[in-house]
Motif scaffolding. Structure first.
Motif, PDB file in Angstrom:
ATOM      1  N   PHE A  72       0.872  -1.173   0.000  1.00 29.17           N
ATOM      2  CA  PHE A  72       0.000   0.000   0.000  1.00 29.17           C
ATOM      3  C   PHE A  72       0.908   1.221   0.000  1.00 29.17           C
ATOM      4  O   PHE A  72       1.760   1.354   0.876  1.00 29.17           O
ATOM      5  N   PHE A  73       0.741   2.102  -0.977  1.00 25.90           N
ATOM      6  CA  PHE A  73       1.683   3.195  -1.172  1.00 25.90           C
ATOM      7  C   PHE A  73       0.976   4.511  -1.464  1.00 25.90           C
ATOM      8  O   PHE A  73      -0.168   4.526  -1.924  1.00 25.90           O
ATOM      9  N   ASP A  74       1.701   5.616  -1.248  1.00 22.41           N
ATOM     10  CA  ASP A  74       1.253   6.893  -1.786  1.00 22.41           C
ATOM     11  C   ASP A  74       1.273   6.749  -3.310  1.00 22.41           C
ATOM     12  O   ASP A  74       2.086   6.002  -3.861  1.00 22.41           O
ATOM     13  N   VAL A  75       0.413   7.476  -3.993  1.00 20.76           N
ATOM     14  CA  VAL A  75       0.336   7.358  -5.455  1.00 20.76           C
ATOM     15  C   VAL A  75       1.480   8.159  -6.081  1.00 20.76           C
ATOM     16  O   VAL A  75       1.539   9.375  -5.936  1.00 20.76           O
ATOM     17  N   PRO A  76       2.415   7.470  -6.780  1.00 19.43           N
ATOM     18  CA  PRO A  76       3.513   8.196  -7.428  1.00 19.43           C
ATOM     19  C   PRO A  76       3.035   8.842  -8.727  1.00 19.43           C
ATOM     20  O   PRO A  76       1.971   8.518  -9.248  1.00 19.43           O
ATOM     21  N   ASP A  77       3.849   9.759  -9.265  1.00 17.84           N
ATOM     22  CA  ASP A  77       3.503  10.430 -10.523  1.00 17.84           C
ATOM     23  C   ASP A  77       3.402   9.444 -11.680  1.00 17.84           C
ATOM     24  O   ASP A  77       2.522   9.544 -12.523  1.00 17.84           O
ATOM     25  N   THR A  78       4.334   8.489 -11.735  1.00 17.38           N
ATOM     26  CA  THR A  78       4.296   7.447 -12.761  1.00 17.38           C
ATOM     27  C   THR A  78       3.895   6.145 -12.088  1.00 17.38           C
ATOM     28  O   THR A  78       4.569   5.683 -11.170  1.00 17.38           O
ATOM     29  N   LEU A  79       2.800   5.566 -12.543  1.00 18.73           N
ATOM     30  CA  LEU A  79       2.293   4.349 -11.915  1.00 18.73           C
ATOM     31  C   LEU A  79       3.057   3.121 -12.387  1.00 18.73           C
ATOM     32  O   LEU A  79       3.353   2.987 -13.571  1.00 18.73           O
ATOM     33  N   PRO A  80       3.377   2.208 -11.470  1.00 15.79           N
ATOM     34  CA  PRO A  80       3.970   0.949 -11.897  1.00 15.79           C
ATOM     35  C   PRO A  80       2.929   0.087 -12.610  1.00 15.79           C
ATOM     36  O   PRO A  80       1.727   0.264 -12.416  1.00 15.79           O
ATOM     37  N   VAL A  81       3.412  -0.810 -13.442  1.00 18.42           N
ATOM     38  CA  VAL A  81       2.546  -1.745 -14.162  1.00 18.42           C
ATOM     39  C   VAL A  81       3.064  -3.160 -13.908  1.00 18.42           C
ATOM     40  O   VAL A  81       4.165  -3.351 -13.372  1.00 18.42           O
ATOM     41  N   GLU A  82       2.285  -4.146 -14.314  1.00 12.72           N
ATOM     42  CA  GLU A  82       2.708  -5.528 -14.139  1.00 12.72           C
ATOM     43  C   GLU A  82       4.063  -5.742 -14.784  1.00 12.72           C
ATOM     44  O   GLU A  82       4.306  -5.319 -15.911  1.00 12.72           O
ATOM     45  N   GLY A  83       4.968  -6.370 -14.045  1.00  8.86           N
ATOM     46  CA  GLY A  83       6.310  -6.637 -14.539  1.00  8.86           C
ATOM     47  C   GLY A  83       7.361  -5.691 -13.998  1.00  8.86           C
ATOM     48  O   GLY A  83       8.552  -5.998 -14.039  1.00  8.86           O
ATOM     49  N   ASP A  84       6.960  -4.525 -13.499  1.00  7.22           N
ATOM     50  CA  ASP A  84       7.921  -3.602 -12.892  1.00  7.22           C
ATOM     51  C   ASP A  84       8.430  -4.187 -11.583  1.00  7.22           C
ATOM     52  O   ASP A  84       7.810  -5.075 -11.001  1.00  7.22           O
ATOM     53  N   LYS A  85       9.561  -3.683 -11.111  1.00 10.93           N
ATOM     54  CA  LYS A  85      10.112  -4.127  -9.837  1.00 10.93           C
ATOM     55  C   LYS A  85       9.892  -3.057  -8.777  1.00 10.93           C
ATOM     56  O   LYS A  85      10.010  -1.861  -9.044  1.00 10.93           O
ATOM     57  N   CYS A  86       9.601  -3.525  -7.578  1.00  4.87           N
ATOM     58  CA  CYS A  86       9.506  -2.671  -6.400  1.00  4.87           C
ATOM     59  C   CYS A  86      10.702  -3.019  -5.535  1.00  4.87           C
ATOM     60  O   CYS A  86      10.911  -4.185  -5.195  1.00  4.87           O
ATOM     61  N   ILE A  87      11.496  -2.020  -5.182  1.00  5.19           N
ATOM     62  CA  ILE A  87      12.689  -2.247  -4.369  1.00  5.19           C
ATOM     63  C   ILE A  87      12.532  -1.484  -3.060  1.00  5.19           C
ATOM     64  O   ILE A  87      12.395  -0.260  -3.048  1.00  5.19           O
ATOM     65  N   ALA A  88      12.519  -2.249  -1.970  1.00 10.91           N
ATOM     66  CA  ALA A  88      12.377  -1.676  -0.632  1.00 10.91           C
ATOM     67  C   ALA A  88      13.540  -2.189   0.212  1.00 10.91           C
ATOM     68  O   ALA A  88      13.538  -3.340   0.652  1.00 10.91           O
ATOM     69  N   GLY A  89      14.546  -1.352   0.382  1.00 12.89           N
ATOM     70  CA  GLY A  89      15.742  -1.783   1.112  1.00 12.89           C
ATOM     71  C   GLY A  89      16.459  -2.863   0.319  1.00 12.89           C
ATOM     72  O   GLY A  89      16.782  -2.693  -0.848  1.00 12.89           O
TER      73      GLY A  89
END
Length: 114
Positions: A72-89
């Motif tokens: 659950f995230f704040d809405v960024p200017d560019t939305l991720p789509v299926e296949g993108d990577k999320c990097i947290a630490g």
């Protein structure tokens, strides 16, 4: 009020990045892969799905994967789509499903490298 303002400070993750990979042909005719940051310093919360509630999905191309985490995230200017990577630490997740609400962004993800 941003969505991150409603999350307890001890659960809030900051500095989350979303990366998008692309392939292009260079001047020599070789195909090269590059990763572009589409959103950085996003705030949010990533939780593992409860045991027994993880989902298995299949794509039209025949690939399959397991949904292991929900973010659950704040809405960024560019939305991720299926296949993108999320990097947290040090953790990396593959975005598998994206739901964009007015107040927040909700992602189903698969943790990579488990």
């Amino acid at each position: 009020m941003a969505f991150s303002d409603s999350i307890d400070a001890d659960m809030l993750l900051t500095g989350i990045r979303f990366m998008r990979e692309s392939t292009a042909q260079n001047a020599s005719g070789d195909y090269v892969t590059a990763a572009t940051t589409i959103a950085h310093t996003v705030k949010g919360d990533i939780q593992p799905m409860q045991p027994g509630f993880t989902s298995y999905m299949a794509t039209q191309a025949g690939g399959d994967y397991e949904l292991t985490h929900r973010g659950f995230f704040d809405v960024p200017d560019t939305l991720p789509v299926e296949g993108d990577k999320c990097i947290a630490g040090t953790n990396e997740y593959q975005v598998r499903n994206c739901r964009d609400f007015k107040t927040h962004l909700e992602l189903d993800m698969e943790r990579l490298g488990q």
